[in-house]
Design an enzyme around this catalytic site. Structure first.
Site, PDB file in Angstrom:
ATOM      1  N   TRP A   1       0.779  -1.217   0.198  1.00 31.69           N
ATOM      2  CA  TRP A   1       0.073  -0.113  -0.110  1.00 31.69           C
ATOM      3  C   TRP A   1       1.025   1.174  -0.015  1.00 31.69           C
ATOM      4  O   TRP A   1       1.897   1.184   0.591  1.00 31.69           O
ATOM      5  CB  TRP A   1      -1.097   0.077   1.259  1.00 31.69           C
ATOM      6  CG  TRP A   1      -2.147   0.866   1.063  1.00 31.69           C
ATOM      7  CD1 TRP A   1      -2.163   2.014   1.763  1.00 31.69           C
ATOM      8  CD2 TRP A   1      -3.196   0.790   0.529  1.00 31.69           C
ATOM      9  NE1 TRP A   1      -3.289   2.844   1.476  1.00 31.69           N
ATOM     10  CE2 TRP A   1      -3.902   2.016   0.771  1.00 31.69           C
ATOM     11  CE3 TRP A   1      -3.700  -0.139  -0.466  1.00 31.69           C
ATOM     12  CZ2 TRP A   1      -5.243   2.257   0.066  1.00 31.69           C
ATOM     13  CZ3 TRP A   1      -4.968  -0.037  -1.036  1.00 31.69           C
ATOM     14  CH2 TRP A   1      -5.600   1.055  -0.861  1.00 31.69           C
TER      15      TRP A   1
ATOM     16  N   SER B   1       0.411  -1.744   5.841  1.00 27.91           N
ATOM     17  CA  SER B   1       1.155  -1.676   7.139  1.00 27.91           C
ATOM     18  C   SER B   1       0.654  -2.661   8.211  1.00 27.91           C
ATOM     19  O   SER B   1       1.309  -2.935   8.880  1.00 27.91           O
ATOM     20  CB  SER B   1       1.146  -0.210   7.593  1.00 27.91           C
ATOM     21  OG  SER B   1       1.876   0.451   6.406  1.00 27.91           O
TER      22      SER B   1
ATOM     23  N   GLU C   1      -0.276  -5.504   8.003  1.00 24.09           N
ATOM     24  CA  GLU C   1       0.269  -6.693   7.845  1.00 24.09           C
ATOM     25  C   GLU C   1       1.735  -6.979   8.034  1.00 24.09           C
ATOM     26  O   GLU C   1       2.419  -8.194   8.107  1.00 24.09           O
ATOM     27  CB  GLU C   1      -0.320  -7.304   6.643  1.00 24.09           C
ATOM     28  CG  GLU C   1      -1.791  -7.589   6.434  1.00 24.09           C
ATOM     29  CD  GLU C   1      -2.711  -6.205   6.106  1.00 24.09           C
ATOM     30  OE1 GLU C   1      -3.920  -6.382   6.667  1.00 24.09           O
ATOM     31  OE2 GLU C   1      -2.049  -5.204   5.667  1.00 24.09           O
TER      32      GLU C   1
ATOM     33  N   CYS D   1       3.800   2.770   4.985  1.00 23.71           N
ATOM     34  CA  CYS D   1       3.656   4.294   5.224  1.00 23.71           C
ATOM     35  C   CYS D   1       2.082   4.573   5.333  1.00 23.71           C
ATOM     36  O   CYS D   1       1.181   3.596   4.782  1.00 23.71           O
ATOM     37  CB  CYS D   1       3.627   4.774   3.749  1.00 23.71           C
ATOM     38  SG  CYS D   1       3.229   6.619   3.769  1.00 23.71           S
TER      39      CYS D   1
ATOM     40  N   HIS E   1      -8.988   6.151  11.816  1.00 21.21           N
ATOM     41  CA  HIS E   1      -8.268   4.860  11.223  1.00 21.21           C
ATOM     42  C   HIS E   1      -6.978   4.993  11.389  1.00 21.21           C
ATOM     43  O   HIS E   1      -6.096   4.319  11.885  1.00 21.21           O
ATOM     44  CB  HIS E   1      -8.772   4.688  10.001  1.00 21.21           C
ATOM     45  CG  HIS E   1      -7.986   3.517   9.339  1.00 21.21           C
ATOM     46  ND1 HIS E   1      -7.170   3.512   8.448  1.00 21.21           N
ATOM     47  CD2 HIS E   1      -8.678   2.215   9.514  1.00 21.21           C
ATOM     48  CE1 HIS E   1      -6.925   2.170   8.060  1.00 21.21           C
ATOM     49  NE2 HIS E   1      -7.753   1.181   8.583  1.00 21.21           N
TER      50      HIS E   1
END
Length: 162
Positions: A31, A65, A67, A89, A97
């Site tokens: 991501w 992130s 994970e 990041c 969140h």
């Protein structure tokens, strides 16, 4: 101290030991790929520049992130690893969140290192916007991926000493 126009990745005051013979895993989030790809390049280059061999660097890509914690735990099933570098990041949005993810990732990475008794390096950017992230992923403030690599080398040597 303000970071305006300051390269934060200055290692000139450090004597970084050789990474030759050390084994690393880099766990990187997919991501925000523009940022995490630059962090990955910095970390990989940092390890190689300090003597690590390509065959001693494993790469694990995880979706986000959050994970990174599970990815680090999976990596450390390889008992021969000397350190794990996590790269991700998380950019502030309009909801809480951001706070939950940053807290969970930081605490999770710390816990994985403690659980496995191995250095797990926190190379996760937590920024207000994309510009700040890019500034820290090879931009005007240096590359936090390279900093994470230097930290991994130093911590691997400390871990081997005790």
């Amino acid at each position: 101290m303000s970071s305006t126009l300051k390269n934060l990745s200055d290692f000139s005051h450090l004597q970084v030991k050789s990474a030759a013979g050390l084994k690393f895993a880099i766990v990187v989030s997919q991501w925000n790929a523009e940022v995490t790809g630059a962090l990955l390049n910095g970390a990989y280059k940092g390890l190689l520049d300090h003597g690590a061999q390509e065959e001693n660097i494993a790469l694990i890509e995880v979706p986000g992130s959050f994970e990174l914690v599970a990815g680090s735990d999976i990596a450390l099933r390889n008992k021969e690893l000397d350190a794990v570098i996590t790269l991700g990041c998380v950019i502030q949005g309009e909801t809480r969140h951001f706070d939950f993810i940053c807290d969970a990732v930081a605490n999770g990475i710390a816990q994985v290192g403690i659980q496995h008794n191995k250095p797990v390096i926190f190379g996760v950017l937590t920024t207000d916007n994309l510009e700040q992230a890019l500034d820290r992923a090879g931009g005007k403030h240096g590359n936090k991926g390279e900093e994470a690599a230097i930290t991994a080398i130093q911590m691997a040597h400390i871990h081997k000493s005790y």
